[in-house]
Design a protein around this motif. Structure first.
Motif: not given
Length: 137
Positions: A50, A54, A57, A120, A122-123
């Protein structure tokens, strides 16, 4: 959402198993880290995977917003520190993103970082569920 790409990976054996992408580019044995009572060693774990995803990304989002804001950047680095811990309702994650943008005034770097955090994927996916600390270094 108009889907433009789908990644596929299959895990077998949980934290004592293997994870493999459908194209076989990713094929990794996973183990529980020592910090969680595992054997450690030369294996990866979900938190490392992860953190890797992250950080990549977020760095991409940073480049995108920098271009959109006519603020060219070069050689940015994003380090993601993903932590797992116990809370009142079980295990949870927290993230710290350490962002380096060479040759850019800190206030401008912080502006870019906040903008990247808004776009982003992922954010966006973990917003409201995972504490994320942004640190421009």
């Amino acid at each position: 959402m108009n889907i433009v790409y789908t990644a596929q990976a299959t895990a077998m054996g949980g934290r004592k198993g293997n994870v493999k992408s459908s194209d076989n580019v990713l094929d990794l044995d996973v183990r529980m880290p020592k910090g969680l009572g595992g054997e450690g060693g030369a294996f990866t774990n979900p938190e490392q995977l992860f953190a890797a995803a992250y950080s990549v990304c977020f760095d991409g989002a940073l480049g995108l917003v920098a271009n959109n804001m006519n603020t060219p950047i070069k050689d940015s680095e994003v380090t993601a520190k993903v932590s797992i811990g116990k809370s009142s309702d079980g295990l949870g994650l927290s993230v710290e993103l350490l962002i380096k943008i060479p040759n850019l005034e800190k206030s401008k770097a912080e502006e870019l970082v906040e903008a990247a955090h808004q776009v982003c994927p992922y954010s966006k996916a973990i917003r409201g569920n995972v504490d994320v600390k942004l640190s421009v270094i």
